[in-house]
Design a protein around this motif. Structure first.
Motif, PDB file in Angstrom:
ATOM      1  N   GLY A  45      77.501  46.441   1.256  1.00  0.00           N
ATOM      2  CA  GLY A  45      76.516  47.250   1.969  1.00  0.00           C
ATOM      3  C   GLY A  45      75.170  47.259   1.290  1.00  0.00           C
ATOM      4  N   GLY A  46      74.917  46.283   0.450  1.00  0.00           N
ATOM      5  CA  GLY A  46      73.657  46.225  -0.283  1.00  0.00           C
ATOM      6  C   GLY A  46      72.463  46.108   0.650  1.00  0.00           C
ATOM      7  N   LYS A  47      71.329  46.548   0.170  1.00  0.00           N
ATOM      8  CA  LYS A  47      70.091  46.508   0.933  1.00  0.00           C
ATOM      9  C   LYS A  47      69.593  45.064   1.029  1.00  0.00           C
ATOM     10  CE  LYS A  47      65.456  48.425   0.858  1.00  0.00           C
ATOM     11  NZ  LYS A  47      64.519  49.224   0.103  1.00  0.00           N
ATOM     12  N   GLN A  48      69.304  44.614   2.239  1.00  0.00           N
ATOM     13  CA  GLN A  48      68.784  43.262   2.417  1.00  0.00           C
ATOM     14  C   GLN A  48      67.278  43.276   2.236  1.00  0.00           C
ATOM     15  OE1 GLN A  48      69.784  41.618   6.234  1.00  0.00           O
ATOM     16  NE2 GLN A  48      71.261  40.250   5.302  1.00  0.00           N
ATOM     17  N   GLU A  49      66.791  42.329   1.459  1.00  0.00           N
ATOM     18  CA  GLU A  49      65.355  42.215   1.272  1.00  0.00           C
ATOM     19  C   GLU A  49      64.782  41.349   2.378  1.00  0.00           C
ATOM     20  OE1 GLU A  49      63.945  41.175  -2.612  1.00  0.00           O
ATOM     21  OE2 GLU A  49      65.745  42.011  -3.528  1.00  0.00           O
ATOM     22  N   THR A  50      63.650  41.749   2.896  1.00  0.00           N
ATOM     23  CA  THR A  50      62.987  40.933   3.899  1.00  0.00           C
ATOM     24  C   THR A  50      61.808  40.231   3.250  1.00  0.00           C
ATOM     25  OG1 THR A  50      61.607  42.787   4.590  1.00  0.00           O
ATOM     26  CG2 THR A  50      63.643  42.434   5.816  1.00  0.00           C
ATOM     27  N   VAL A  51      61.654  38.966   3.563  1.00  0.00           N
ATOM     28  CA  VAL A  51      60.557  38.184   3.022  1.00  0.00           C
ATOM     29  C   VAL A  51      59.352  38.404   3.924  1.00  0.00           C
ATOM     30  CG1 VAL A  51      59.771  35.853   2.482  1.00  0.00           C
ATOM     31  CG2 VAL A  51      62.152  36.491   2.115  1.00  0.00           C
ATOM     32  N   PRO A  52      58.226  38.810   3.357  1.00  0.00           N
ATOM     33  CA  PRO A  52      57.044  39.004   4.204  1.00  0.00           C
ATOM     34  C   PRO A  52      56.577  37.676   4.792  1.00  0.00           C
ATOM     35  CG  PRO A  52      56.449  39.167   1.891  1.00  0.00           C
ATOM     36  CD  PRO A  52      57.947  39.029   1.955  1.00  0.00           C
ATOM     37  N   ASP A  53      55.909  37.763   5.910  1.00  0.00           N
ATOM     38  CA  ASP A  53      55.382  36.554   6.534  1.00  0.00           C
ATOM     39  C   ASP A  53      54.410  35.858   5.583  1.00  0.00           C
ATOM     40  OD1 ASP A  53      56.774  36.912   8.876  1.00  0.00           O
ATOM     41  OD2 ASP A  53      55.115  37.825   9.950  1.00  0.00           O
ATOM     42  N   ALA A  54      54.541  34.557   5.522  1.00  0.00           N
ATOM     43  CA  ALA A  54      53.616  33.748   4.736  1.00  0.00           C
ATOM     44  C   ALA A  54      52.331  33.599   5.542  1.00  0.00           C
ATOM     45  CB  ALA A  54      54.225  32.392   4.441  1.00  0.00           C
ATOM     46  N   ASP A  55      51.209  33.690   4.890  1.00  0.00           N
ATOM     47  CA  ASP A  55      49.905  33.576   5.546  1.00  0.00           C
ATOM     48  C   ASP A  55      49.485  32.108   5.563  1.00  0.00           C
ATOM     49  OD1 ASP A  55      47.264  33.633   6.388  1.00  0.00           O
ATOM     50  OD2 ASP A  55      46.720  35.347   5.126  1.00  0.00           O
ATOM     51  N   LEU A  56      49.648  31.471   6.707  1.00  0.00           N
ATOM     52  CA  LEU A  56      49.358  30.037   6.802  1.00  0.00           C
ATOM     53  C   LEU A  56      47.865  29.736   6.745  1.00  0.00           C
ATOM     54  CD1 LEU A  56      52.042  28.927   9.409  1.00  0.00           C
ATOM     55  CD2 LEU A  56      52.154  28.891   6.911  1.00  0.00           C
ATOM     56  N   THR A  57      47.042  30.654   7.203  1.00  0.00           N
ATOM     57  CA  THR A  57      45.591  30.453   7.104  1.00  0.00           C
ATOM     58  C   THR A  57      45.168  30.453   5.635  1.00  0.00           C
ATOM     59  OG1 THR A  57      45.212  31.445   9.272  1.00  0.00           O
ATOM     60  CG2 THR A  57      43.325  31.351   7.776  1.00  0.00           C
ATOM     61  N   ALA A  58      45.707  31.378   4.860  1.00  0.00           N
ATOM     62  CA  ALA A  58      45.391  31.423   3.433  1.00  0.00           C
ATOM     63  C   ALA A  58      45.908  30.157   2.739  1.00  0.00           C
ATOM     64  CB  ALA A  58      45.997  32.668   2.790  1.00  0.00           C
ATOM     65  N   CYS A  59      47.064  29.678   3.162  1.00  0.00           N
ATOM     66  CA  CYS A  59      47.606  28.435   2.594  1.00  0.00           C
ATOM     67  C   CYS A  59      46.662  27.267   2.886  1.00  0.00           C
ATOM     68  CB  CYS A  59      48.991  28.164   3.166  1.00  0.00           C
ATOM     69  SG  CYS A  59      49.757  26.652   2.549  1.00  0.00           S
ATOM     70  N   PHE A  60      46.196  27.168   4.118  1.00  0.00           N
ATOM     71  CA  PHE A  60      45.270  26.094   4.476  1.00  0.00           C
ATOM     72  C   PHE A  60      43.976  26.216   3.671  1.00  0.00           C
ATOM     73  CE2 PHE A  60      41.697  24.464   6.943  1.00  0.00           C
ATOM     74  CZ  PHE A  60      42.075  23.139   7.052  1.00  0.00           C
ATOM     75  N   ASP A  61      43.472  27.434   3.533  1.00  0.00           N
ATOM     76  CA  ASP A  61      42.255  27.644   2.743  1.00  0.00           C
ATOM     77  C   ASP A  61      42.454  27.172   1.301  1.00  0.00           C
ATOM     78  OD1 ASP A  61      41.048  28.708   5.001  1.00  0.00           O
ATOM     79  OD2 ASP A  61      41.297  30.800   4.361  1.00  0.00           O
ATOM     80  N   GLN A  62      43.641  27.406   0.743  1.00  0.00           N
ATOM     81  CA  GLN A  62      43.940  26.946  -0.617  1.00  0.00           C
ATOM     82  C   GLN A  62      43.961  25.423  -0.671  1.00  0.00           C
ATOM     83  OE1 GLN A  62      44.229  28.866  -3.481  1.00  0.00           O
ATOM     84  NE2 GLN A  62      44.109  26.838  -4.417  1.00  0.00           N
ATOM     85  N   MET A  63      44.500  24.801   0.364  1.00  0.00           N
ATOM     86  CA  MET A  63      44.515  23.336   0.421  1.00  0.00           C
ATOM     87  C   MET A  63      43.093  22.780   0.387  1.00  0.00           C
ATOM     88  SD  MET A  63      47.362  22.659   3.349  1.00  0.00           S
ATOM     89  CE  MET A  63      49.108  22.859   3.059  1.00  0.00           C
ATOM     90  N   MET A  64      42.205  23.380   1.164  1.00  0.00           N
ATOM     91  CA  MET A  64      40.824  22.916   1.212  1.00  0.00           C
ATOM     92  C   MET A  64      40.131  23.142  -0.133  1.00  0.00           C
ATOM     93  SD  MET A  64      40.524  21.544   4.149  1.00  0.00           S
ATOM     94  CE  MET A  64      42.215  21.054   3.797  1.00  0.00           C
ATOM     95  N   LYS A  65      40.449  24.264  -0.768  1.00  0.00           N
ATOM     96  CA  LYS A  65      39.887  24.559  -2.081  1.00  0.00           C
ATOM     97  C   LYS A  65      40.370  23.523  -3.102  1.00  0.00           C
ATOM     98  CE  LYS A  65      39.622  28.205  -5.548  1.00  0.00           C
ATOM     99  NZ  LYS A  65      40.085  29.528  -5.939  1.00  0.00           N
ATOM    100  N   ASP A  66      41.674  23.201  -3.070  1.00  0.00           N
ATOM    101  CA  ASP A  66      42.229  22.189  -3.987  1.00  0.00           C
ATOM    102  C   ASP A  66      41.518  20.850  -3.825  1.00  0.00           C
ATOM    103  OD1 ASP A  66      44.079  24.010  -4.922  1.00  0.00           O
ATOM    104  OD2 ASP A  66      45.784  23.144  -3.832  1.00  0.00           O
ATOM    105  N   ALA A  67      41.163  20.520  -2.588  1.00  0.00           N
ATOM    106  CA  ALA A  67      40.540  19.225  -2.310  1.00  0.00           C
ATOM    107  C   ALA A  67      39.029  19.235  -2.542  1.00  0.00           C
ATOM    108  CB  ALA A  67      40.828  18.819  -0.867  1.00  0.00           C
ATOM    109  N   GLY A  68      38.456  20.415  -2.658  1.00  0.00           N
ATOM    110  CA  GLY A  68      37.009  20.514  -2.809  1.00  0.00           C
ATOM    111  C   GLY A  68      36.268  20.352  -1.490  1.00  0.00           C
ATOM    112  N   PHE A  69      36.974  20.541  -0.375  1.00  0.00           N
ATOM    113  CA  PHE A  69      36.355  20.428   0.945  1.00  0.00           C
ATOM    114  C   PHE A  69      35.758  21.763   1.361  1.00  0.00           C
ATOM    115  CE2 PHE A  69      39.844  17.132   2.068  1.00  0.00           C
ATOM    116  CZ  PHE A  69      39.128  16.113   1.466  1.00  0.00           C
ATOM    117  N   ASP A  70      34.641  21.700   2.074  1.00  0.00           N
ATOM    118  CA  ASP A  70      34.083  22.942   2.601  1.00  0.00           C
ATOM    119  C   ASP A  70      34.799  23.303   3.906  1.00  0.00           C
ATOM    120  OD1 ASP A  70      32.899  21.646   4.825  1.00  0.00           O
ATOM    121  OD2 ASP A  70      30.998  21.398   3.794  1.00  0.00           O
ATOM    122  N   GLU A  71      34.476  24.472   4.425  1.00  0.00           N
ATOM    123  CA  GLU A  71      35.165  24.994   5.615  1.00  0.00           C
ATOM    124  C   GLU A  71      34.907  24.170   6.876  1.00  0.00           C
ATOM    125  OE1 GLU A  71      32.881  28.681   7.183  1.00  0.00           O
ATOM    126  OE2 GLU A  71      32.390  28.507   5.043  1.00  0.00           O
TER     127      GLU A  71
END
Length: 160
Positions: free
Chosen positions: A22-48
């Motif tokens: 009967g343990g408490k189930q943890e819920t994983v919060p939604d991943a922010d895909l826009t923030a992930c994409f923004d990080q990808m662009m930052k890693d590449a040095g691309f502007d918006e």
């Protein structure tokens, strides 16, 4: 006395097992895909402005059937004009069955481009290294000549 002790130990073990179930189930919060994409662009040095949204007829021509899959989050991006392969789709589907359909469609895009659709040998090579990654209802298609590993790592980090 031994019977009572045995029954008592059995009772304690049973309670312990039930408590674990009967343990408490943890819920994983939604991943922010826009923030992930923004990080990808930052890693590449691309502007918006380097990548643009793939929508409407362009989306349907690149990924036939993808727009019919219900999503909670969706980004499809590519540069408007570039000889360098950089194309990203990030999506959160309604369920895992829809995610599996998306994987099939996105993998077909990679295959088509790698087998001649990209025209140039360097582009076809970059497409052949493209990846479709699924994590539950989340799916990513990443094809990049210079940032394939870094962008895949950014997506995978959402679930680490």
């Amino acid at each position: 006395m031994k019977r009572l002790l045995t029954l008592g130990i059995a009772f304690v073990m049973m309670v312990g097992l039930l408590a674990a179930c009967g343990g408490k189930q943890e819920t994983v919060p939604d991943a922010d895909l826009t923030a992930c994409f923004d990080q990808m662009m930052k890693d590449a040095g691309f502007d918006e402005f380097y990548m643009t949204d793939l929508e409407g007829e362009m989306l349907d021509s690149y990924y036939p059937g993808l727009s019919e899959i219900p999503t909670k989050q969706f980004l499809a991006k590519a540069p408007m004009m570039s000889g360098v392969v950089n194309e990203v789709v990030l999506m959160q589907c309604e369920n895992e069955d829809d995610a599996a359909k998306a994987v099939t469609i996105l993998q077909q895009r990679i295959t088509d481009q790698a087998e001649g659709g990209a025209w140039y040998p360097e582009s076809m090579e970059a497409w052949s290294r493209g990846q479709v990654i699924q994590n539950g209802t989340y799916v990513a298609m990443i094809a990049s000549a210079g940032f394939q590993s870094a962008w895949a790592d950014d997506f995978n980090a959402l679930f680490a």
